[in-house]
Each structure stands twice: as structure tokens, then as C-alpha cells.
Design a protein around this motif. Structure first.
Motif, PDB file in Angstrom:
ATOM      1  N   PRO A   5      33.515 -30.382   7.013  1.00  0.00           N
ATOM      2  CA  PRO A   5      34.211 -31.164   8.183  1.00  0.00           C
ATOM      3  C   PRO A   5      35.130 -32.216   7.472  1.00  0.00           C
ATOM      4  O   PRO A   5      34.684 -32.965   6.634  1.00  0.00           O
ATOM      5  CB  PRO A   5      33.039 -31.710   9.173  1.00  0.00           C
ATOM      6  CG  PRO A   5      32.070 -30.722   9.109  1.00  0.00           C
ATOM      7  CD  PRO A   5      32.016 -30.165   7.627  1.00  0.00           C
ATOM      8  N   ILE A   6      36.393 -32.406   7.842  1.00  0.00           N
ATOM      9  CA  ILE A   6      37.032 -33.377   7.469  1.00  0.00           C
ATOM     10  C   ILE A   6      37.441 -34.202   8.518  1.00  0.00           C
ATOM     11  O   ILE A   6      37.808 -33.798   9.825  1.00  0.00           O
ATOM     12  CB  ILE A   6      38.388 -32.618   6.972  1.00  0.00           C
ATOM     13  CG1 ILE A   6      38.235 -31.666   5.660  1.00  0.00           C
ATOM     14  CG2 ILE A   6      39.463 -33.792   6.680  1.00  0.00           C
ATOM     15  CD1 ILE A   6      39.511 -31.064   5.224  1.00  0.00           C
ATOM     16  N   GLY A  23      48.703 -33.675  17.712  1.00  0.00           N
ATOM     17  CA  GLY A  23      48.607 -32.682  17.106  1.00  0.00           C
ATOM     18  C   GLY A  23      47.293 -32.078  16.470  1.00  0.00           C
ATOM     19  O   GLY A  23      46.967 -30.889  16.460  1.00  0.00           O
ATOM     20  N   LEU A  24      46.532 -33.189  16.018  1.00  0.00           N
ATOM     21  CA  LEU A  24      45.114 -32.819  15.661  1.00  0.00           C
ATOM     22  C   LEU A  24      44.389 -32.253  16.586  1.00  0.00           C
ATOM     23  O   LEU A  24      43.574 -31.179  16.314  1.00  0.00           O
ATOM     24  CB  LEU A  24      44.500 -33.828  14.525  1.00  0.00           C
ATOM     25  CG  LEU A  24      45.251 -34.411  13.614  1.00  0.00           C
ATOM     26  CD1 LEU A  24      44.451 -35.569  12.847  1.00  0.00           C
ATOM     27  CD2 LEU A  24      45.519 -33.179  12.338  1.00  0.00           C
ATOM     28  N   HIS A  25      44.300 -32.813  17.726  1.00  0.00           N
ATOM     29  CA  HIS A  25      43.508 -32.269  18.826  1.00  0.00           C
ATOM     30  C   HIS A  25      43.841 -30.920  19.284  1.00  0.00           C
ATOM     31  O   HIS A  25      43.286 -30.221  19.420  1.00  0.00           O
ATOM     32  CB  HIS A  25      43.686 -33.436  20.015  1.00  0.00           C
ATOM     33  CG  HIS A  25      43.053 -33.131  21.311  1.00  0.00           C
ATOM     34  ND1 HIS A  25      41.751 -32.951  21.390  1.00  0.00           N
ATOM     35  CD2 HIS A  25      43.305 -33.068  22.577  1.00  0.00           C
ATOM     36  CE1 HIS A  25      41.276 -32.463  22.679  1.00  0.00           C
ATOM     37  NE2 HIS A  25      42.369 -32.536  23.232  1.00  0.00           N
ATOM     38  N   ILE A  32      37.988 -30.117  11.822  1.00  0.00           N
ATOM     39  CA  ILE A  32      38.953 -31.230  11.369  1.00  0.00           C
ATOM     40  C   ILE A  32      38.833 -32.262  12.586  1.00  0.00           C
ATOM     41  O   ILE A  32      39.082 -31.826  13.786  1.00  0.00           O
ATOM     42  CB  ILE A  32      40.467 -30.813  11.340  1.00  0.00           C
ATOM     43  CG1 ILE A  32      40.461 -30.054   9.949  1.00  0.00           C
ATOM     44  CG2 ILE A  32      41.253 -32.089  11.161  1.00  0.00           C
ATOM     45  CD1 ILE A  32      41.860 -29.512   9.837  1.00  0.00           C
ATOM     46  N   THR A  33      38.248 -33.437  12.447  1.00  0.00           N
ATOM     47  CA  THR A  33      38.094 -34.595  13.459  1.00  0.00           C
ATOM     48  C   THR A  33      38.824 -35.694  13.304  1.00  0.00           C
ATOM     49  O   THR A  33      39.336 -35.796  12.154  1.00  0.00           O
ATOM     50  CB  THR A  33      36.654 -34.918  13.800  1.00  0.00           C
ATOM     51  OG1 THR A  33      36.184 -35.428  12.726  1.00  0.00           O
ATOM     52  CG2 THR A  33      35.807 -33.694  14.070  1.00  0.00           C
ATOM     53  N   PHE A  34      39.047 -36.254  14.155  1.00  0.00           N
ATOM     54  CA  PHE A  34      39.999 -37.681  14.121  1.00  0.00           C
ATOM     55  C   PHE A  34      39.571 -38.695  15.034  1.00  0.00           C
ATOM     56  O   PHE A  34      38.760 -38.516  15.811  1.00  0.00           O
ATOM     57  CB  PHE A  34      41.422 -37.300  14.403  1.00  0.00           C
ATOM     58  CG  PHE A  34      41.565 -36.986  15.851  1.00  0.00           C
ATOM     59  CD1 PHE A  34      42.065 -38.124  16.955  1.00  0.00           C
ATOM     60  CD2 PHE A  34      41.570 -35.855  16.307  1.00  0.00           C
ATOM     61  CE1 PHE A  34      41.956 -37.695  18.108  1.00  0.00           C
ATOM     62  CE2 PHE A  34      41.681 -35.528  17.732  1.00  0.00           C
ATOM     63  CZ  PHE A  34      42.062 -36.561  18.503  1.00  0.00           C
ATOM     64  N   PRO A 120      40.905 -37.337  23.693  1.00  0.00           N
ATOM     65  CA  PRO A 120      39.414 -37.501  24.147  1.00  0.00           C
ATOM     66  C   PRO A 120      39.339 -39.151  24.194  1.00  0.00           C
ATOM     67  O   PRO A 120      39.438 -39.650  22.973  1.00  0.00           O
ATOM     68  CB  PRO A 120      38.670 -36.850  23.043  1.00  0.00           C
ATOM     69  CG  PRO A 120      39.646 -35.728  22.527  1.00  0.00           C
ATOM     70  CD  PRO A 120      40.951 -36.444  22.717  1.00  0.00           C
ATOM     71  N   GLU A 121      38.683 -39.681  25.119  1.00  0.00           N
ATOM     72  CA  GLU A 121      38.339 -41.031  25.190  1.00  0.00           C
ATOM     73  C   GLU A 121      37.512 -41.555  24.080  1.00  0.00           C
ATOM     74  O   GLU A 121      37.611 -42.490  23.409  1.00  0.00           O
ATOM     75  CB  GLU A 121      37.892 -41.529  26.631  1.00  0.00           C
ATOM     76  CG  GLU A 121      37.697 -42.796  26.810  1.00  0.00           C
ATOM     77  CD  GLU A 121      37.188 -43.209  28.042  1.00  0.00           C
ATOM     78  OE1 GLU A 121      36.859 -44.464  28.346  1.00  0.00           O
ATOM     79  OE2 GLU A 121      37.115 -42.215  28.870  1.00  0.00           O
ATOM     80  N   GLU A 122      36.601 -40.628  23.551  1.00  0.00           N
ATOM     81  CA  GLU A 122      35.657 -41.247  22.576  1.00  0.00           C
ATOM     82  C   GLU A 122      36.288 -41.335  21.199  1.00  0.00           C
ATOM     83  O   GLU A 122      35.622 -41.768  20.087  1.00  0.00           O
ATOM     84  CB  GLU A 122      34.737 -40.230  22.631  1.00  0.00           C
ATOM     85  CG  GLU A 122      34.659 -38.667  22.318  1.00  0.00           C
ATOM     86  CD  GLU A 122      35.262 -37.749  23.242  1.00  0.00           C
ATOM     87  OE1 GLU A 122      35.113 -36.597  22.963  1.00  0.00           O
ATOM     88  OE2 GLU A 122      35.355 -38.300  24.355  1.00  0.00           O
ATOM     89  N   ARG A 123      37.510 -40.614  21.147  1.00  0.00           N
ATOM     90  CA  ARG A 123      38.305 -40.883  19.724  1.00  0.00           C
ATOM     91  C   ARG A 123      39.009 -41.991  19.619  1.00  0.00           C
ATOM     92  O   ARG A 123      39.917 -42.094  18.787  1.00  0.00           O
ATOM     93  CB  ARG A 123      39.003 -39.490  19.614  1.00  0.00           C
ATOM     94  CG  ARG A 123      38.182 -38.148  19.547  1.00  0.00           C
ATOM     95  CD  ARG A 123      37.277 -38.383  18.146  1.00  0.00           C
ATOM     96  NE  ARG A 123      36.400 -36.920  18.041  1.00  0.00           N
ATOM     97  CZ  ARG A 123      35.385 -36.924  17.354  1.00  0.00           C
ATOM     98  NH1 ARG A 123      34.945 -38.356  16.645  1.00  0.00           N
ATOM     99  NH2 ARG A 123      34.656 -36.106  17.199  1.00  0.00           N
ATOM    100  N   LEU A 124      39.297 -42.773  20.754  1.00  0.00           N
ATOM    101  CA  LEU A 124      40.421 -43.866  20.907  1.00  0.00           C
ATOM    102  C   LEU A 124      39.374 -45.246  20.731  1.00  0.00           C
ATOM    103  O   LEU A 124      38.482 -45.193  21.539  1.00  0.00           O
ATOM    104  CB  LEU A 124      41.075 -43.888  22.206  1.00  0.00           C
ATOM    105  CG  LEU A 124      41.729 -42.611  22.399  1.00  0.00           C
ATOM    106  CD1 LEU A 124      42.350 -42.635  23.751  1.00  0.00           C
ATOM    107  CD2 LEU A 124      42.851 -42.230  21.222  1.00  0.00           C
ATOM    108  N   HIS A 125      39.707 -46.056  19.799  1.00  0.00           N
ATOM    109  CA  HIS A 125      38.961 -47.485  19.645  1.00  0.00           C
ATOM    110  C   HIS A 125      39.928 -48.492  19.651  1.00  0.00           C
ATOM    111  O   HIS A 125      40.884 -48.639  18.789  1.00  0.00           O
ATOM    112  CB  HIS A 125      38.110 -47.104  18.214  1.00  0.00           C
ATOM    113  CG  HIS A 125      37.540 -45.819  18.090  1.00  0.00           C
ATOM    114  ND1 HIS A 125      36.255 -45.760  18.530  1.00  0.00           N
ATOM    115  CD2 HIS A 125      37.865 -44.801  17.310  1.00  0.00           C
ATOM    116  CE1 HIS A 125      35.855 -44.435  18.499  1.00  0.00           C
ATOM    117  NE2 HIS A 125      36.782 -43.839  17.530  1.00  0.00           N
ATOM    118  N   ALA A 126      40.140 -49.186  20.632  1.00  0.00           N
ATOM    119  CA  ALA A 126      40.949 -50.368  20.640  1.00  0.00           C
ATOM    120  C   ALA A 126      40.094 -51.738  19.954  1.00  0.00           C
ATOM    121  O   ALA A 126      38.843 -51.746  19.753  1.00  0.00           O
ATOM    122  CB  ALA A 126      41.130 -50.590  22.207  1.00  0.00           C
TER     123      ALA A 126
END
Length: 426
Positions: A5-6, A23-25, A32-34, A120-126
Motif C-alpha cells: 500500500p502507498i 481524485g485519489l478518493h 492507495i490511501t491519503f 472521508p472525514e477521517e482523512r482530514l486533519h485540521a
């Protein structure tokens, strides 16, 4: 499919970073995760943005229903862009008139809000301000709050004063900081009904939404004339005089009535007072004089498994309105390249291919930087107010814009992927 996995770390959660994330989502690849790391909150601090045809097509390449997205964000279609002489012997004569090409105008904040809803909310870090990146088998990102994150690649979408740009070039490289272009601007926004009352019904025409330049000597007013129920705006901008040259080191300073009245003293038009009042109204704008900056030429936009895109790579003067559309092109190309990666070891080649396709003479971002300077000189009145002489030595303005609007993003993507395959086999 990659052998492992990348994990991609996207630094910057504004429109460009969220475009890449979408785009990645939408690749729907389990391998491939982000994660998106934003130094502040996922909320735009700018005002309006024009999504040009090339930007719309690039977002479609990401898999987005662009018209639905923009409709939810409250966009409206602009009919044309016009630049006319504001006063004097040639008052009302055209310096520039662009054909209708379906530019959609929208608030940056509402567009970003709608984009964030699709992620996805869990992929966003403020509130994650990047401090360092330690390179090894994996990349370790350290944030100001003491947390860390491991990734296989880093894409800097962190804007004009990019931290990632400094990691790639070296923090002391002279090409890291942006440079002052010699232009300034001030902005205000209000509902179309209020703007019509403030600036007049000859400027704000509900049935003719447009960008409308009134050009004076060394200074211009750009009106975003919106239909009823939408937000309209005005930008007053110009070439810096000796008193603004301190903006070489200070990107903004308080806006004053004295400054505006001095810059607009020769206009003698009834709408001038309404514009000044709007710019100084805290309910309509920030009350700040902004310096306009652009990126310096850099020898590369990538290093190993780090790369920059959008304004972090190629911030340009705003006079062609291409900032977000160029970032959307970047996102479409970067998504395709990362989607073509079959091994962690090939990420570097993907970034080199992006760099080859987008950076330097011949690249579309460089076109915006170079030709935008012509548009600025014309629309800021630096070429004079006689159209017969002001246009001498310049490219045909409509051709410059149409060249960008008709850009073939599929061809750009294929060229980048071909370069990637070439780097892999070399």
C-alpha cells in the motif's frame, strides 16, 4: 496494483489540496490511501473564484459531477469579461473583450465546503502545521502540535508560502520565497442587490453577469457583476508607486480612505465613492491592502518522494483568473500519475514526470505567469488609455484566454504518463 500500500500525505487543505484528495478518493484503490493535513481549518479565507473551462474539464477528469458540485456551491455562469477605459478622451472604448466560454463564478468558501463533504472525514486533519519531514524508508512528518505521521510520499499543496517547497529546494534557496510583482489590490463583496445600489445599475446588470474592468491610469476597478441573489464584488488594483514598495517585505497592510482617494483622485465618477465605502465597510471586506506575489522560477518542483503543485509550485498574478483552474489541472495529472504507480519505488518517477510536464518554458503554468503580466499591464492602465496604442506590442488578449480555456487535459495527462513510463524504463 502496488506491491505494498502507498500512503500519500497531502499538505494543504485548500481547493488544490482537496482537488487532489478527491481524485485519489475517486480512484477507489484500496492500495492507495491519503491524508490531508491543513495548518488551520478546512475553510477558505479568500473570496470569489472563477472556475474556467479548463478547470471544469480537469475536475471532470477526477470523476466529479462538476455542474452539480458548482450548483450546490451557489455558482453562476459569467457571460463575458470586458475592459473599458474609465475616463478621459477614450472613455467607454474597449481595451479587451473576451468571448463567452462558460466561466462559473463561486465563493471559495462554499466551493471548498462542498468538496470537503465528498471526502472521508477521517482523512482530514485540521490544525496540523508541518514542521519537518524526515526521509528514510518511510517519510516521517512532524507537526507543530507534537504529533507525527508516516507516509510514502508527500505532495505540497500549501500555497504561496509553501513549507514543502523549502524542503525540496532547501530552506535557504533564493527561489523558496515568492517575489512581489509590483501590484496591489483591495477587495469587497456584497449581494448583487446591494452592489447595484452602491455602484449603479450601469455596472451591475442582473441579466448580464460579467467581469467588468474600468481602467484608469495605473489603477483599475474590476467589478464582478452578479445576478440577483448572488454575491457580487469589486477589486481595486494597480501598479505600486514608491509608497507601496514596502510591500516587497510586507504582503499586506491596513487599507485607508486616504490611500484610495489618492489613487482614484482623477476619476471623477459617481460610483467611486460607493466603491471606496464598500472597500472600507467591515461587513464587505477585510479592509486590507494586499500585495500581489508570484513564485520564483525553481530548478525543480520535486525531490525524491516530495513534490509541490498549485500555488506552492507556480503562483501567478491573478489577472487571468487561472489560479484554481491551474491547480485543478495539476490535480488531474497528479492523480493519473499516482494511479499509474505499481510500486512504492516508482513514486519518485511519477513526481519527475509531473515536474517535466508542468514546470518551465512551454508548460501551461509558465504561460499563465508570463502572459498574465501582459494582462496586468493592460488592465492596470500602464499601457495608457488610448486603445490604439495601449494594445501595441501585446498578444491578442482573447487568444491568450482561449488558448487556456481550450487546453486538452487528456493530452496533458497522457504526455505525463508517457514520461513516467520513460523514467521507469531508463
Amino acid at each position: 496494483m502496488p506491491d505494498q500500500p502507498i500512503h500519500i500525505a497531502i499538505i494543504g487543505g485548500s481547493l488544490g489540496g482537496c482537488s487532489l484528495a478527491l481524485g485519489l478518493h475517486l480512484l477507489k484503490r484500496q492500495d492507495i490511501t491519503f491524508d490531508v493535513f491543513e495548518a488551520w481549518s478546512f475553510s477558505e479565507r479568500g473570496a470569489g473564484v472563477g472556475v474556467h473551462p479548463n478547470g471544469q474539464n480537469s475536475l471532470r477528469e477526477l470523476g466529479l459531477d462538476v455542474d452539480a458540485l458548482l450548483a450546490r456551491a451557489g455558482a453562476f455562469r459569467e457571460k463575458t469579461t470586458e475592459a473599458v477605459v474609465a475616463y478621459g478622451e477614450h472613455e467607454g472604448e474597449y481595451l479587451m473583450e473576451l468571448p463567452p466560454m462558460g466561466i462559473q463564478c463561486v465563493l471559495r468558501k462554499t466551493l471548498l465546503d462542498e468538496m470537503v463533504k465528498l471526502l472521508p472525514e477521517e482523512r482530514l486533519h485540521a490544525n496540523k502545521k508541518l514542521v519537518t519531514v524526515e526521509e528514510g524508508e518511510r517519510m516521517v512528518l512532524q507537526f507543530e502540535d507534537g504529533t507525527s505521521y508516516e507516509a510514502d510520499a508527500v505532495v505540497g499543496c500549501d500555497g504561496l508560502r509553501s513549507t514543502v517547497r523549502g524542503f525540496i529546494l532547501g530552506k535557504d534557496d533564493p527561489a523558496v520565497p515568492p517575489k512581489f510583482t509590483g501590484y496591489w489590490d483591495a477587495r469587497a463583496f456584497m449581494m448583487a442587490e446591494d452592489s447595484r445600489e452602491a455602484w449603479g445599475d450601469d455596472i451591475v446588470q442582473y441579466d448580464n453577469p460579467r467581469e467588468y474592468y474600468k481602467v484608469g491610469e495605473g489603477c483599475t476597478m474590476l467589478f464582478a457583476s452578479a445576478p440577483k441573489g448572488h454575491l457580487g464584488g469589486v477589486v481595486v488594483a494597480g501598479a505600486a508607486g514608491p509608497e507601496e514598495m514596502d510591500m516587497v517585505d510586507n504582503s499586506k497592510k491596513p487599507l485607508t480612505r486616504e490611500f484610495l482617494e489618492k489613487k482614484l483622485s482623477g476619476w471623477g465618477k459617481p460610483y467611486v465613492k460607493g466603491v471606496i465605502d464598500s472597500l472600507l465597510n467591515p461587513d464587505c471586506g477585510p479592509g486590507i491592502l494586499f500585495g500581489e506575489y508570484e513564485s520564483q522560477d525553481a530548478p525543480t518542483w520535486c525531490k525524491d518522494r516530495m513534490c509541490i503543485m498549485g500555488d506552492a509550485a507556480h503562483a501567478a498574478l491573478p489577472w487571468m483568473g487561472q489560479g484554481f483552474s491551474m491547480a485543478a489541472e495539476d490535480a488531474a495529472i497528479m492523480t493519473a500519475l499516482l494511479g499509474a504507480v505499481s510500486s512504492r519505488g516508482h513514486v519518485e518517477q511519477a513526481f519527475r514526470a509531473f515536474d517535466k510536464q508542468r514546470r518551465g518554458p512551454g508548460g501551461r503554468p509558465d504561460f499563465v505567469v508570463k502572459k498574465g503580466a501582459q494582462v496586468a499591464a493592460l488592465c492596470a492602465g500602464q499601457k495608457g488609455l488610448d486603445p490604439s496604442t495601449a494594445l501595441q506590442g501585446l498578444d491578442h488578449m482573447p487568444d491568450l484566454f482561449v488558448h487556456l480555456w481550450e487546453g486538452d487535459i487528456k493530452k496533458e495527462i497522457q504526455s505525463a504518463v508517457d514520461a513516467f513510463e520513460g523514467f521507469k524504463s531508463s
